[in-house]
Scaffold this motif. Structure first.
Motif, mmCIF file in Angstrom:
data_model
loop_
_atom_site.group_PDB
_atom_site.id
_atom_site.type_symbol
_atom_site.label_atom_id
_atom_site.label_comp_id
_atom_site.label_asym_id
_atom_site.label_seq_id
_atom_site.Cartn_x
_atom_site.Cartn_y
_atom_site.Cartn_z
ATOM 1 N N LEU A 194 16.028 -8.676 3.133
ATOM 2 C CA LEU A 194 16.110 -7.179 3.943
ATOM 3 C C LEU A 194 17.841 -6.989 3.235
ATOM 4 N N LEU A 195 18.163 -8.504 2.903
ATOM 5 C CA LEU A 195 19.976 -8.725 2.812
ATOM 6 C C LEU A 195 19.441 -8.725 1.258
ATOM 7 N N GLU A 196 18.645 -9.324 0.404
ATOM 8 C CA GLU A 196 18.960 -8.783 -0.786
ATOM 9 C C GLU A 196 18.247 -7.524 -1.103
ATOM 10 N N TYR A 197 17.047 -7.627 -0.253
ATOM 11 C CA TYR A 197 16.819 -5.316 -0.692
ATOM 12 C C TYR A 197 18.023 -4.735 -1.296
ATOM 13 N N SER A 227 12.607 -16.153 4.061
ATOM 14 C CA SER A 227 13.088 -15.603 5.475
ATOM 15 C C SER A 227 13.434 -14.613 5.514
ATOM 16 N N GLU A 228 12.704 -13.164 6.119
ATOM 17 C CA GLU A 228 12.895 -11.542 6.533
ATOM 18 C C GLU A 228 14.362 -11.526 6.465
ATOM 19 N N GLN A 277 6.024 -8.746 6.455
ATOM 20 C CA GLN A 277 5.246 -9.328 5.978
ATOM 21 C C GLN A 277 4.902 -10.267 5.381
ATOM 22 N N VAL A 278 5.614 -9.650 4.145
ATOM 23 C CA VAL A 278 5.829 -10.547 2.579
ATOM 24 C C VAL A 278 6.789 -12.118 2.968
ATOM 25 N N ALA A 279 7.163 -11.795 4.433
ATOM 26 C CA ALA A 279 8.044 -12.998 4.796
ATOM 27 C C ALA A 279 7.189 -14.319 5.067
ATOM 28 N N LYS A 280 5.805 -13.505 6.181
ATOM 29 C CA LYS A 280 4.302 -14.203 6.717
ATOM 30 C C LYS A 280 3.657 -14.814 5.491
ATOM 31 N N ILE A 318 0.530 -1.151 -0.113
ATOM 32 C CA ILE A 318 -0.020 0.093 0.134
ATOM 33 C C ILE A 318 0.337 1.389 -0.264
ATOM 34 N N PRO A 319 0.486 2.086 -0.331
ATOM 35 C CA PRO A 319 1.563 3.843 -0.538
ATOM 36 C C PRO A 319 1.645 3.923 0.831
ATOM 37 N N GLY A 320 2.652 4.639 1.193
ATOM 38 C CA GLY A 320 3.243 4.830 2.522
ATOM 39 C C GLY A 320 3.235 3.743 3.002
ATOM 40 N N GLU A 321 3.817 2.731 2.695
ATOM 41 C CA GLU A 321 4.793 1.663 3.607
ATOM 42 C C GLU A 321 5.731 1.354 3.484
ATOM 43 N N THR A 322 6.158 1.059 4.775
ATOM 44 C CA THR A 322 7.940 0.980 4.614
ATOM 45 C C THR A 322 8.595 -0.270 3.819
ATOM 46 N N THR A 323 9.241 -0.028 3.415
ATOM 47 C CA THR A 323 9.755 -1.330 2.646
ATOM 48 C C THR A 323 10.309 -2.891 3.821
ATOM 49 N N ALA A 324 10.825 -2.338 4.721
ATOM 50 C CA ALA A 324 11.326 -3.151 5.903
ATOM 51 C C ALA A 324 9.997 -3.550 6.760
ATOM 52 N N TYR A 325 8.848 -2.962 6.667
ATOM 53 C CA TYR A 325 7.612 -3.477 7.379
ATOM 54 C C TYR A 325 7.215 -4.109 6.287
ATOM 55 N N PHE A 326 6.577 -3.807 4.630
ATOM 56 C CA PHE A 326 6.518 -4.841 3.721
ATOM 57 C C PHE A 326 7.066 -6.139 3.793
#
Length: 319
Positions: free
Chosen positions: A133-136, A128-129, A120-123, A109-117
């Motif tokens: 994050l490492l790949e990003y 692996s979260e 959630q995607v990892a779940k 969603i617009p306004g969401e941070t990459t770390a938080y997104f």
């Protein structure tokens, strides 16, 4: 006569030997182990275009593969589930024409941070979260604001590195497309500067209609050297949904703390919509320097001076 017959017979057997050697070579080539991702994206297009796309993405293809695909059938477009089992080249080519990957939707969603997104995607995708994050951090040119908010259809079984590659590639194309439409060209650094401003707008504006007005407040404050002093800039990273307290404002030493530091944050606060970027590029022309959320409407009350702003604050607090 006999010499002529012997000549043609020799040519005949030579051709047979040649084709046998050729067939043995092809069979050997197709039986070689083939390394592939668990899922592969196949764009729509001709077989030649598909082979070229695979080759461009480090899948070392050849003309033989193209002709084998003509024989096996037309590859399906979209995500192909190759699986985890070791396979040879002909098995890989066969799967391109028969397999299809199950997909799952993820929403940014617009306004969401990459770390938080990515948390959630990892779940949601059982990934692996930490690896996401490492790949990003390895693949992205900027630490925030690189992803395009929308609903993505992601194949189940995709790995962390390929998922980040997919998200960044799609987001790059969307940004480039929008920049060319607005400016006639895509300058990545220039565009990202607007993304930084847009991220503050995204966090602060109540709706799309308010965005150009919030943008005008930001630019008006920057113009006179006034600190932005906006709560939304402190909702960065995993603080995305954290309520901003006086303690946070006192203790946060990052550039995101626009109460302490003048100017825009050094990096975007979040991922932004195209509406927010357009507002950053085309702000409204106002003299507003302040805004206060109206509890009844959820919208903002914009004012040009501190006295009117204080009156609006007092009214909202029932004073």
């Amino acid at each position: 006569m006999i010499k002529t017959m012997n000549k043609y017979r020799n040519i005949f057997f030579f051709m047979i030997d040649f084709f046998l050697i050729l067939l043995i070579g092809i069979f050997y080539y197709l039986s070689l182990p083939f390394k592939s991702e668990s899922v592969v994206y196949i764009p729509s297009g001709s077989i030649s275009q598909i082979i070229q796309n695979l080759d461009n993405n480090n899948y070392k293809m050849s003309k033989i593969d193209k002709y084998i695909l003509y024989f096996l059938g037309y590859p399906q477009s979209g995500w192909i589930n190759i699986g985890q089992t070791p396979l040879n080249r002909v098995e890989f080519l066969h799967k391109l024409t028969t397999a299809k990957a199950a997909e799952q939707s993820i929403i940014l969603i617009p306004g969401e941070t990459t770390a938080y997104f990515l948390k959630q995607v990892a779940k949601d995708l059982n990934l692996s979260e930490e690896k996401l994050l490492l790949e990003y951090s390895k693949q992205a040119k900027f630490s925030e604001g690189m992803l395009y908010p929308e609903t993505y259809s992601i194949p189940k079984g995709i790995k962390e590195d390929l998922l980040i590659k997919l998200l960044l590639a799609h987001s790059f194309e969307q940004s480039k497309k929008a920049a060319i439409k607005i400016f006639g060209e895509y300058n990545e650094k220039k565009w990202h500067q607007f993304v930084i401003t847009a991220s503050v707008i995204q966090k602060e504006a109540a709706n799309n209609e308010e965005m150009p007005i919030v943008a005008s407040v930001i630019y008006n404050r920057l113009k006179i050297g006034m600190k932005l002093q906006m709560d939304g800039t402190l909702n960065y990273g995993l603080y995305s949904h954290t309520k901003i307290t006086p303690e946070r404002i006192r203790n946060d030493e990052s550039s995101y703390n626009t109460y302490k530091f003048a100017g825009l944050p050094a990096e975007a606060v979040c991922n932004v919509s195209l509406n927010a970027i357009k507002a950053a590029i085309f702000p409204a022309k106002t003299e507003y320097l302040y805004f206060m959320r109206d509890k009844k409407t959820g919208l903002h009350i914009f004012t040009t001076n501190v006295d009117d702003h204080n009156k609006a604050v007092a009214a909202q607090r029932g004073l």
